[in-house]
Every structure is written in structure tokens, then in C-alpha cells.
Scaffold this active site. Structure first.
Site, short mmCIF file in Angstrom:
data_model
loop_
_atom_site.label_atom_id
_atom_site.label_comp_id
_atom_site.label_asym_id
_atom_site.label_seq_id
_atom_site.Cartn_x
_atom_site.Cartn_y
_atom_site.Cartn_z
N ASP A 65 -4.50 -0.20 9.56
CA ASP A 65 -5.21 0.83 10.05
C ASP A 65 -6.64 0.53 9.17
O ASP A 65 -6.59 -0.31 8.58
CB ASP A 65 -4.96 2.16 10.07
CG ASP A 65 -4.42 2.58 8.59
OD1 ASP A 65 -4.74 1.66 7.64
OD2 ASP A 65 -3.81 3.73 8.11
N ASP A 115 -1.16 -1.32 5.75
CA ASP A 115 -1.13 -0.95 7.05
C ASP A 115 -2.20 -1.34 8.05
O ASP A 115 -3.24 -2.08 7.49
CB ASP A 115 -1.30 0.65 7.17
CG ASP A 115 -0.07 1.42 6.39
OD1 ASP A 115 0.92 0.81 6.52
OD2 ASP A 115 -0.45 2.62 6.08
N ASP A 136 -7.76 2.30 6.53
CA ASP A 136 -7.57 2.29 5.08
C ASP A 136 -7.02 1.02 4.60
O ASP A 136 -7.36 0.42 3.58
CB ASP A 136 -6.50 3.60 4.73
CG ASP A 136 -7.44 4.74 4.74
OD1 ASP A 136 -8.66 4.68 4.57
OD2 ASP A 136 -6.86 5.79 4.60
N GLU A 173 0.71 -1.25 -0.01
CA GLU A 173 -0.11 -0.09 -0.15
C GLU A 173 0.88 1.34 0.00
O GLU A 173 1.81 1.49 0.83
CB GLU A 173 -0.73 -0.03 1.21
CG GLU A 173 -1.63 1.21 1.47
CD GLU A 173 -2.43 1.22 2.90
OE1 GLU A 173 -2.22 0.25 3.52
OE2 GLU A 173 -3.06 2.45 3.13
#
Ligand code: 0RA
Length: 638
Positions: A503, A501, A505, A428
Site C-alpha cells: 500500500d 505492505d 505507506d 514493516e
């Protein structure tokens, strides 16, 4: 008569034969239950429950209760007729004891229902008994309650009457034997899923599921049967009509039930069962259903002038776009085929299902002209999109040839050309992509950075997907193609590793990628080529000592090991970008020190549910689902 059969001697020549039979099961359990891992363990539960379901099919039972006890045993109780206890005509012992130690089909005591033999199902409850530390059975019948206990398959005492009974039924309770099974800890969710499935497939039965280990109690009951099943699978979609088209009929000795409902999406969700067993690999029943859909919709479209001539006829894929279906057949002597025995082979079933569905579907289309028109319009659009996608692919291929090799410019490929050695990291963001490029072993690790959000393939047809550059890059890098022209032999990397990641997103991008693989390159998942890299959440440092933690529990364990929090510097990683190249390599990329999770599709129903809910139109089911489930991944340390 009962008294007589209760007084037979405990040991004679025939009981020695019985012990040898049970011994054979204990020596090679996998021959009977497939494996000795969690899958095999749960198979034992299903085997016992299937016997109670047979009573449901015979119209003799309406309630089943399954209980997981704190001592590690599992109990299954039903209100059926009770296993016969009368002396068995051939073995001269109580039939119950014969059922528990030898047979699952006993001559005149054989129940006249659809068998689940073939594959690993219907091996008989004696197999469960043989693989149990102990097994206790209680039968209520003829006004008495009977009881017998077995240890490692062998009766420890003769069958005896333990009291009066004013109802009928069977209760079996067994404790799986850890000396022959790798694991003996039941997984509640696994069992709950199967019981829920059974309650859809057998409309009207009530299955209660209690787990005394955590005090939970659930009840599965679906008066609407497979119609409700389809409604549930479609709950996050915009459906084109309500309720689902439903038929229940019989052709010769085959019992056929189908529920069909279209939504406005582009994917097909089809679940098929034979004698309550999921057949993910399809077979003759599925071929029959598909043939009927293609035939009936084409006939209708041609009669009404929506398509003309033969050349323009709708393909099977066209007419299944947006279709959610459940097909459940009951076949007297099912032949299961294929590696995993997950495909029905009986040739007669194709025509039986086909004729039943043709008839019902034609009738539905006649009676609902507006719905019929929307289905045809949708299929015609699907057909046009397919043609456009073919042209787009052709174009991509030709462009690729002109540009020489055609690998995407953003791909940092590895040196090795041996796919079995090679790994593709899909990373990403460009910055993490840069770090990964520095940290990789360029001999066998390739990096493809992805920028921003990728297209939601759940909401796009193939032609639109192929206009998206990120998706084209991915498809080209992986090499197998997409949709109906997948060729696994062209796979360029045997490990495709998603590195995002930790998180929101990151998890969104990960789900989008998994949806793409699941929908358009499903073999990558079923053949075990897709992985998720586990990046650490924390870095702990005390003096020169450094440790990484991948969860809060691990962080706390490391802290204890480092002798408390004093003098420990804890860094919480919010993204891959916060690590330098050597840290990223050590913690997340290098075989030996990293942890990868292999992505599995446990069953089509669940995966479809997950993807539809995560990617579908409606927000509320999505929120609930994310709370309840995580993406299905199994841990794998490599
Ligand atoms: C053989 C014959 C009959 C019932 C059963 C077996 C039976 C087996 C199991 C296993 C779990 N629950 C069960 N309930 C019944 C028919 C007996 C009759 O005709 O009375």
C-alpha cells in the site's frame, strides 16, 4: 569517378577478407558490444547515433531523427555531410562500403573529431551491420541519393544511385539479427533517455524520436546544454543561485564544459562525461574538478577570514555538499580504464580541468560575494556536522562494545554465520515482523522489524541520522558501516530484503529505505545485495486447490485455469499481516517459491532524479514522477 567505383566486381580476394571480418564479429558479438542482451542491443542504436553526433561535433549537422519501425528495425537519419561514397584510395571500393564493412576510421576520410574509441564505444558501424539481419543505408551527397543494402553484413548489390538529392545527409536503417542477439526488441524509454542525454550534451542539436510501434513522437532539444541539464537535476530542490555557474573553454586540445549549481540539501549529484560517454566511475576529469572546488573555496574562505590556518580547512566532501554538477570533456585520445571502462585515465586532463575551473570559479566568487558567503557558510556547517557525526559514531561503537556484540535487541538473527548464505528481512511493523519470525528458516533468515516511519535521510545530515534509533539498528544489523567508512567485507547478509505492505505507506517506507541505501551505503545496491520481496495480492481457493496471484493479470489467468469464477473464493491481501506464518513463508520468503526483485541503479542521473523528486521539498514534480515511473527494479526469480 562515381560511376567507376559503382562498377567494381562484387567478389574478389578483398571481399572475402571482409566477409571473414564480419564473421568474426558475428561469432563473438560480446567482444564488440559488451553483451548480447538488451544492453548490447541498445548499444547498436547508440553506435549509429554516435556517428551522427560526430557530424554535429564537426558543425555539419543540426538534426537527427531516430525511428523504431513496426518491423523491428531502427532508423537513424541526419542532415550531415553524408558518408563519402568516393572510391576509397586503398580498397578501391566506395568509401561507404568500406565504412559499412571494415573501418570506422578511414585514413583521409577519417573525420577530424573527438573519438569515442576505448571501451565499447566507437567500435564502428560495421559492427552494427554485421549483427543485423539487414542494413540499408541511404546517402544524400553531391546532388545524388545513393543506396546500398547488406544482409548479415555483406552487400547484396553494389552501391547505386537511386535518385537526385537537393540536400545532404545519411540515413541508416537496420534490423538486429535474432540469431546472434538474445533480444531484438528495442526499449523506447532506454533509447529516449540516451537521446535526451545527448541533446543536453550537444546544445543546439534537435533529436526527434519516433516510435511507430505505438505512434509516439518526441523531440529533444536543449539550447542551454548542460546548464539546462543541471537545472533539470535541481528542479525539485531549493537552489542557492540562478543560473548555474557555466564555463566552456579549451585547454590544449581538450574541450571543457562545466555547469555547477548548489542547492540547500546535503547530497552531491555529479554527472561526468567524456566524448559524450557517461563515466560513472569518474577519472582524471572528475579529480580535476574536485581539486579546483576544494582549492578555490578554501582560498576564498581563508582570504575572507571564514576559516583560519591549515587545520580548519574545508574538505572535498564539505565543499561538495549540496552541489549539482555536470562535467563534459572532449578528449582527443581518451584512455578508458577499470573493469567497465567507465573511468577516464588521461593524466593531463586533471590539470586542464582544474585550471579552467579554478579560474572561472574564483571569478564567480569575486563577482557574487553574497552567494560566495552562503556557499562558504554551508561548507563550514558541513564540516562541523561531519565532526559531530564522527563523535556520534565513536559513541555508538563504544556503547556497542559495552553492551557486548552490540546487535540491536529487535533483530532476530539467524544461526548461520556465513554472510553468503544469510538473508536479512527488513519488515514493516511489529505484527508482520512476528509472523515473519515464525515463518522464517532460522538457519539463514534473520528478521528486523521496523516500526512506523523511518527518518528521511534526504533531508538530514549524517549526524542527525545517527541519532535515530531505527537507522542505528539497521546500520548495526547490516554491518558495513555508513558514509565514507563503508567496508563491504563486513556485510553480515548477502541478501537484504525489504518486505513491506503493498500500500501507500509500504511504498513510502520502501522508498525511504532505498534512499538510505542509495545515499549512505551505495555499494549495497551497486553490488546487487538489495532486494524487494514480492508479496501476493490475491489468494484464490476452489475446494482444496489454492493459488496465489501477484498481479491482477495473474489473478485473471488463475481464474481461467480454475475454470472461471464459480466456486472460487478470492481474498485480496491488504497487508502482510493478513497472512499466517506458513502462507507468508510459502508466498514471499522461501527460496524456490518466492519472487524477489533485485534493486539496480541503472544510472546515477536517473536514480538521483528519482530520489530527489520522491524525497525533495516540492510536491508537484513528485506527484508527476510517481505517475510516470516506478522504482527501478528488475525481476529475479530465486
Ligand atoms: C567520414 C567522413 C565524413 C563524413 C562521414 C564519415 C559521415 C559518417 C556518418 C555516419 C552517419 N552519419 C554520417 N555522416 C557523415 C566527411 C565527409 C566530407 O568531408 O564531406
Amino acid at each position: 569517378m562515381v560511376q567507376h567505383s559503382l562498377n567494381v566486381p562484387a567478389y574478389d580476394a578483398s571481399s572475402i577478407q571482409v566477409l571473414e571480418g564480419l564473421q568474426a564479429v558475428r561469432r563473438r558479438p560480446s567482444m564488440y558490444i559488451g553483451s548480447t542482451d538488451a544492453r548490447g542491443l541498445h548499444h547498436l542504436v547508440y553506435e549509429v547515433v554516435d556517428n551522427s553526433i560526430d557530424e554535429v561535433l564537426a558543425g555539419a549537422c543540426t538534426e537527427i531523427e531516430v525511428t523504431l519501425y513496426t518491423d523491428g528495425s531502427c532508423g537513424v537519419r541526419d542532415d550531415g555531410r553524408g558518408i563519402p561514397i568516393e572510391e576509397h584510395p586503398k580498397y578501391h571500393r566506395p568509401t561507404l562500403e568500406i565504412v559499412m564493412t571494415i573501418l570506422h576510421a578511414g585514413s583521409k576520410f577519417d573525420r577530424n573529431t573527438y573519438k569515442v574509441s576505448g571501451g565499447l564505444h566507437g567500435v564502428g558501424v560495421h559492427v552494427v551491420n554485421a549483427l543485423s539481419e539487414w542494413f540499408e543505408v541511404r546517402v544524400r551527397r553531391d546532388g545524388h541519393e545513393y543506396f546500398q543494402r547488406y544482409e548479415q553484413g555483406a552487400p547484396v548489390a553494389p552501391l547505386k544511385v537511386v535518385g537526385p538529392a537537393d540536400a545532404t545527409g545519411t540515413e541508416a536503417r537496420f534490423k538486429p539479427d535474432p540469431t546472434v542477439l538474445e533480444t531484438v526488441v528495442f526499449d523506447k524509454d532506454t533509447i529516449a533517455r540516451r537521446l535526451n542525454e545527448l541533446s543536453f550534451l550537444n546544445a543546439g542539436v534537435t533529436i526527434r524520436f519516433r516510435d511507430e510501434r505505438d505512434g509516439t513522437d518526441q523531440t529533444f532539444h536543449h539550447a542551454g546544454g548542460i546548464t539546462e541539464f543541471v537545472e533539470e537535476l535541481n528542479q525539485a530542490s531549493n537552489v542557492l543561485y540562478r543560473p548555474p555557474i557555466f564555463l566552456h573553454t579549451r585547454r590544449d586540445t581538450t574541450d571543457i564544459e562545466v555547469a555547477l549549481q548548489y542547492n540547500d540539501g546535503y547530497n552531491e549529484t555529479g554527472l561526468a562525461f567524456v566524448n559524450n560517454i557517461h563515466t560513472p566511475d569518474g577519472g582524471t576529469h572528475v579529480v580535476g574538478l574536485r581539486a579546483a572546488l576544494t582549492r578555490t573555496l578554501n582560498d576564498y574562505a581563508r582570504q575572507r577570514g571564514f576559516v583560519k590556518g591549515d587545520r580548519e580547512s574545508l574538505t572535498g566532501e564539505d565543499v561538495r555538499e549540496g552541489l549539482t554538477s555536470v562535467l563534459s570533456v572532449k578528449v582527443l585520445e581518451p584512455q578508458f580504464e577499470g573493469q567497465t571502462k567507465a573511468r577516464l585515465g588521461n593524466s593531463e586532463v586533471k590539470g586542464q580541468v582544474e585550471s579552467a575551473v579554478n579560474e572561472k570559479l574564483a571569478e564567480f566568487l569575486e563577482e557574487h560575494p553574497a552567494v560566495a558567503q552562503s556557499l562558504i557558510v554551508k561548507a563550514v556547517q558541513a564540516s562541523q556536522a561531519r565532526e559531530a557525526a564522527r563523535k556520534a559514531r565513536e559513541l555508538t561503537r563504544r556503547k556497542g562494545l559495552l553492551e557486548g556484540g552490540g546487535l540491536p535487541g529487535k533483530l532476530a538473527d539467524c544461526h548461520s554465520k556465513d554472510p553468503a548464505q544469510c538473508e536479512l528481512f527488513i519488515v514493516e511493523g511489529d505484527s508482520a515482523g512476528g509472523t515473519a519470525k515464525q515463518g522464517r528458516d532460522r538457519e539463514f533468515q534473520a528478521i528486523l522489524p521496523l516500526r512506523g516511519k523511518i527518518l528521511n535521510v534526504e533531508k538530514a545530515r549524517l549526524d542527525k541520522m545517527l541519532q535515530n534509533e531505527q537507522i542505528r539498528d539497521l546500520i548495526t544489523a547490516i554491518g558495513v558501516g555508513v558514509g565514507d567508512e563503508i567496508d563491504l567485507s563486513r556485510l553480515r547478509y548477502h541478501k537484504i530484503i525489504l518486505m513491506t505492505d503493498a500500500d501507500v505507506d509500504g511504498s513510502h517506507i520502501r522508498t525511504l529505505l532505498l534512499t538510505l541505501f542509495h545515499r549512505k551505503m551505495p555499494v549495497l545496491i551497486t553490488e546487487g545485495h538489495v532486494f524487494i520481496a514480492q508479496a501476493p495480492l490475491y489468494r484464490l481457493q476452489k475446494g482444496t486447490k489454492v493459488a496465489y496471484a501477484y498481479s491482477d493479470e495473474e489473478r485473471d489467468r488463475e481464474l481461467t485455469e480454475l475454470g472461471g469464477t464459480k466456486g472460487v473464493v478470492i481474498q485480496r491481501y491488504k497487508g502482510l499481516g493478513e497472512m499466517n506464518a506458513s502462507q507468508l513463508a510459502e508466498t514471499t520468503m522461501r527460496p524456490g517459491s518466492r519472487t524477489l526483485l533485485r534493486v539496480t541503479v541503472e544510472d546515477a542521473g536517473r536514480a538521483n532524479e528519482l530520489f530527489q523528486i520522491l524525497m525533495g521539498e516540492e510536491v508537484e514534480p513528485r506527484r508527476l514522477y510517481i505517475q510516470e515511473h516506478a522504482v527501478e527494479v528488475t525481476n529475479l526469480d530465486i
